[in-house]
Design a protein around this motif. Sequence first.
Motif, PDB file in Angstrom:
ATOM      1  N   UNK A  72      -3.982  35.446 -62.197  1.00 52.92           N
ATOM      2  CA  UNK A  72      -3.819  35.960 -63.206  1.00 52.92           C
ATOM      3  C   UNK A  72      -4.746  37.251 -64.359  1.00 52.92           C
ATOM      4  N   UNK A  73      -4.733  37.669 -64.227  1.00 59.91           N
ATOM      5  CA  UNK A  73      -5.747  38.564 -65.188  1.00 59.91           C
ATOM      6  C   UNK A  73      -5.228  39.146 -66.575  1.00 59.91           C
ATOM      7  N   UNK A  74      -5.912  38.681 -67.898  1.00 59.54           N
ATOM      8  CA  UNK A  74      -5.759  38.981 -68.829  1.00 59.54           C
ATOM      9  C   UNK A  74      -6.288  40.007 -70.489  1.00 59.54           C
ATOM     10  N   UNK A  75      -5.841  40.578 -70.558  1.00 59.01           N
ATOM     11  CA  UNK A  75      -6.408  41.522 -71.425  1.00 59.01           C
ATOM     12  C   UNK A  75      -5.549  41.952 -73.020  1.00 59.01           C
ATOM     13  N   UNK A  76      -5.717  41.493 -74.020  1.00 56.32           N
ATOM     14  CA  UNK A  76      -5.464  40.848 -75.723  1.00 56.32           C
ATOM     15  C   UNK A  76      -5.459  42.759 -75.859  1.00 56.32           C
ATOM     16  N   UNK A  77      -5.083  43.632 -76.725  1.00 58.40           N
ATOM     17  CA  UNK A  77      -4.677  44.505 -76.707  1.00 58.40           C
ATOM     18  C   UNK A  77      -4.506  44.952 -78.315  1.00 58.40           C
ATOM     19  N   UNK A  78      -4.292  44.307 -79.185  1.00 57.83           N
ATOM     20  CA  UNK A  78      -4.345  44.080 -80.651  1.00 57.83           C
ATOM     21  C   UNK A  78      -5.885  44.717 -81.008  1.00 57.83           C
ATOM     22  N   UNK A 102     -13.436  45.405 -79.201  1.00 57.99           N
ATOM     23  CA  UNK A 102     -13.726  45.659 -77.971  1.00 57.99           C
ATOM     24  C   UNK A 102     -12.264  45.544 -77.405  1.00 57.99           C
ATOM     25  N   UNK A 103     -11.127  45.532 -77.774  1.00 58.08           N
ATOM     26  CA  UNK A 103      -9.616  45.108 -77.504  1.00 58.08           C
ATOM     27  C   UNK A 103      -9.118  46.496 -76.218  1.00 58.08           C
ATOM     28  N   UNK A 104      -9.496  47.744 -77.030  1.00 56.09           N
ATOM     29  CA  UNK A 104      -9.555  48.949 -75.904  1.00 56.09           C
ATOM     30  C   UNK A 104      -9.829  48.761 -75.028  1.00 56.09           C
ATOM     31  N   UNK A 105     -11.375  48.292 -74.486  1.00 58.08           N
ATOM     32  CA  UNK A 105     -12.628  47.996 -73.263  1.00 58.08           C
ATOM     33  C   UNK A 105     -11.353  47.465 -72.526  1.00 58.08           C
ATOM     34  N   UNK A 106     -11.183  45.823 -73.688  1.00 60.41           N
ATOM     35  CA  UNK A 106      -9.597  45.374 -72.712  1.00 60.41           C
ATOM     36  C   UNK A 106      -8.993  45.889 -71.333  1.00 60.41           C
ATOM     37  N   UNK A 107      -8.503  46.285 -72.793  1.00 67.05           N
ATOM     38  CA  UNK A 107      -7.044  47.458 -71.970  1.00 67.05           C
ATOM     39  C   UNK A 107      -7.096  47.748 -70.913  1.00 67.05           C
ATOM     40  N   UNK A 146       2.880  32.716 -73.125  1.00 64.72           N
ATOM     41  CA  UNK A 146       3.428  31.794 -72.447  1.00 64.72           C
ATOM     42  C   UNK A 146       5.177  30.938 -72.351  1.00 64.72           C
ATOM     43  N   UNK A 147       5.380  31.392 -73.359  1.00 66.02           N
ATOM     44  CA  UNK A 147       6.478  30.809 -74.302  1.00 66.02           C
ATOM     45  C   UNK A 147       7.978  31.696 -73.170  1.00 66.02           C
ATOM     46  N   UNK A 148       7.625  33.114 -73.242  1.00 59.65           N
ATOM     47  CA  UNK A 148       8.276  34.147 -72.313  1.00 59.65           C
ATOM     48  C   UNK A 148       7.864  33.975 -70.457  1.00 59.65           C
ATOM     49  N   UNK A 149       7.693  32.625 -70.046  1.00 62.11           N
ATOM     50  CA  UNK A 149       7.412  31.866 -68.832  1.00 62.11           C
ATOM     51  C   UNK A 149       6.491  33.250 -67.931  1.00 62.11           C
ATOM     52  N   UNK A 150       5.607  33.765 -68.595  1.00 59.95           N
ATOM     53  CA  UNK A 150       4.290  34.590 -67.821  1.00 59.95           C
ATOM     54  C   UNK A 150       3.706  33.665 -67.140  1.00 59.95           C
ATOM     55  N   UNK A 151       3.655  32.539 -67.813  1.00 61.51           N
ATOM     56  CA  UNK A 151       2.159  31.360 -66.290  1.00 61.51           C
ATOM     57  C   UNK A 151       3.311  30.775 -65.389  1.00 61.51           C
ATOM     58  N   UNK A 152       4.771  30.929 -65.534  1.00 68.94           N
ATOM     59  CA  UNK A 152       5.131  30.803 -63.824  1.00 68.94           C
ATOM     60  C   UNK A 152       4.442  31.205 -62.823  1.00 68.94           C
ATOM     61  N   UNK A 153       4.242  30.232 -61.231  1.00 70.33           N
ATOM     62  CA  UNK A 153       3.651  30.642 -60.241  1.00 70.33           C
ATOM     63  C   UNK A 153       2.520  31.442 -60.681  1.00 70.33           C
ATOM     64  N   UNK A 154       2.167  31.069 -61.587  1.00 69.32           N
ATOM     65  CA  UNK A 154      -0.087  31.423 -62.513  1.00 69.32           C
ATOM     66  C   UNK A 154      -0.575  30.486 -61.685  1.00 69.32           C
ATOM     67  N   UNK A 155      -1.702  30.539 -60.232  1.00 70.85           N
ATOM     68  CA  UNK A 155      -2.500  28.896 -60.229  1.00 70.85           C
ATOM     69  C   UNK A 155      -3.667  29.075 -61.235  1.00 70.85           C
ATOM     70  N   UNK A 156      -4.538  30.017 -61.224  1.00 65.57           N
ATOM     71  CA  UNK A 156      -5.359  30.338 -61.989  1.00 65.57           C
ATOM     72  C   UNK A 156      -5.441  31.649 -62.816  1.00 65.57           C
ATOM     73  N   UNK A 157      -6.357  31.852 -64.181  1.00 61.92           N
ATOM     74  CA  UNK A 157      -5.673  33.003 -65.030  1.00 61.92           C
ATOM     75  C   UNK A 157      -8.271  33.325 -65.379  1.00 61.92           C
ATOM     76  N   UNK A 158      -8.128  34.928 -65.359  1.00 61.25           N
ATOM     77  CA  UNK A 158      -9.021  34.892 -65.826  1.00 61.25           C
ATOM     78  C   UNK A 158      -9.519  35.625 -66.485  1.00 61.25           C
ATOM     79  N   UNK A 159     -10.309  36.254 -67.132  1.00 61.54           N
ATOM     80  CA  UNK A 159     -10.311  37.816 -68.498  1.00 61.54           C
ATOM     81  C   UNK A 159     -11.979  37.578 -68.899  1.00 61.54           C
ATOM     82  N   UNK A 160     -11.951  38.829 -69.332  1.00 64.82           N
ATOM     83  CA  UNK A 160     -13.373  39.655 -69.892  1.00 64.82           C
ATOM     84  C   UNK A 160     -12.803  39.393 -71.007  1.00 64.82           C
ATOM     85  N   UNK A 161     -14.841  39.729 -72.174  1.00 65.61           N
ATOM     86  CA  UNK A 161     -14.614  39.902 -73.322  1.00 65.61           C
ATOM     87  C   UNK A 161     -15.810  40.058 -73.538  1.00 65.61           C
ATOM     88  N   UNK A 162     -15.534  41.549 -74.019  1.00 62.80           N
ATOM     89  CA  UNK A 162     -17.122  42.006 -74.960  1.00 62.80           C
ATOM     90  C   UNK A 162     -17.628  41.203 -75.137  1.00 62.80           C
TER      91      UNK A 162
END
Length: 386
Positions: A72-78, A102-107, A146-162
């Motif tokens: 999983x690769x995550x970016x925040x949007x707000x 920098x969430x505009x860049x993350x997205x 997480x509550x929406x089930x987005x981590x199902x079948x995910x083995x690892x997760x990564x993110x970048x932050x400015x």
Amino acid sequence: MTASIDRWIAEHTEDLSRWRRHIHAHPELARREFATTEFVATRLIAAGLEPRILPGGTGLTCDIGPDGPRIALRADMDALPLQEDTGAPYASTVAGVSHACGHDAHTTILLGTGLALARMPDLPVGVRLIFQPAEEVMPGGALDVVAAGAMQDVARIFALHCDPRLAAGQVGVRLGAITSAADTVELVLDSPGGHTSRPHLTTDLVYALGTVITGLPGMLSRRIDPRTSTVMVWGAVTAGQAPNAIPQSGRLVGTVRTGDHETWALLEPLVREIVNGLLAPTGVRYELNYRRGVPPVVNDEVSTRMFERAISALGPGALADTPQSGGGEDFSWYLEEVPGAMARLGVWSGIGEQLDIHQPTFDLDERALAVGVRVLVNLVLGGAAI
């Protein structure tokens, strides 16, 4: 596949800048990221992908590549409730709201990564893009994801932050805690009040406030291992108006932070114990509201090494060290579910002042956008052994 990402970057460098500037000019606060969600979804659909909007109507996920355990690769949007003061031609068009973190860049980076991966056949591992709403409000939109089930079948997760302390072209990573837990402490005091000439006939609320102001941080520093980077700081204190009247009410608000996950679990009961011990002799009544925020982001060893390889592939000097931050990040909630890591993307131009995040003047060097895409694509291409 290296040639594929080189070709994609060459073809879409201007697109990355244009997408980022559009998102930057149209910022949206937590859980209101409807237009940003539509902007991303439209481009993923045009590439033949099938994004899924999250139940709250903002944020989305999108799977790419083979079934099975995924990265999983995550970016925040707000955005932040902060008036922009950059003077940039693409500055925020929304009064009192800006992308000062920098969430505009993350997205933009995650969107570019998804579109680049969609062009590559036979990926070695499945990928889940997570465009997350509401990172800037505690306890964070990651819990909704997480509550929406987005981590199902995910083995690892990564993110970048400015990170404006690193130059564009550099990416910093750290094994272990890279951010801190961040909790809020609110103390409301109550007293009958009285004349300052007769404090013995009432309870001295201001004296009680002072006892907690100095006593709680001091006692925490004696009860907790200093190697955990635990710190308590008050941000606001209010009480009284007249110099000769003991007030009837007062309020303290502050934060307590730690870089140690085990310590985070101990903080609330310890704060309650210390506050009670400090205030009991004063006779002042009080109400303590302790609000837990987020755990620290703790990078596991395997995920950190994966990041290091992905960054080093950019060339000499790309991989940098980075210190632990006292700030909080709700990416930590994903790490309660699966292992993973966060890295810091250099966004300083190398010229002039290093403008910090969460400031009205914050902006970034857009050369970092292509760097971010390359790092995330490298993670996927090297992620067959997850």
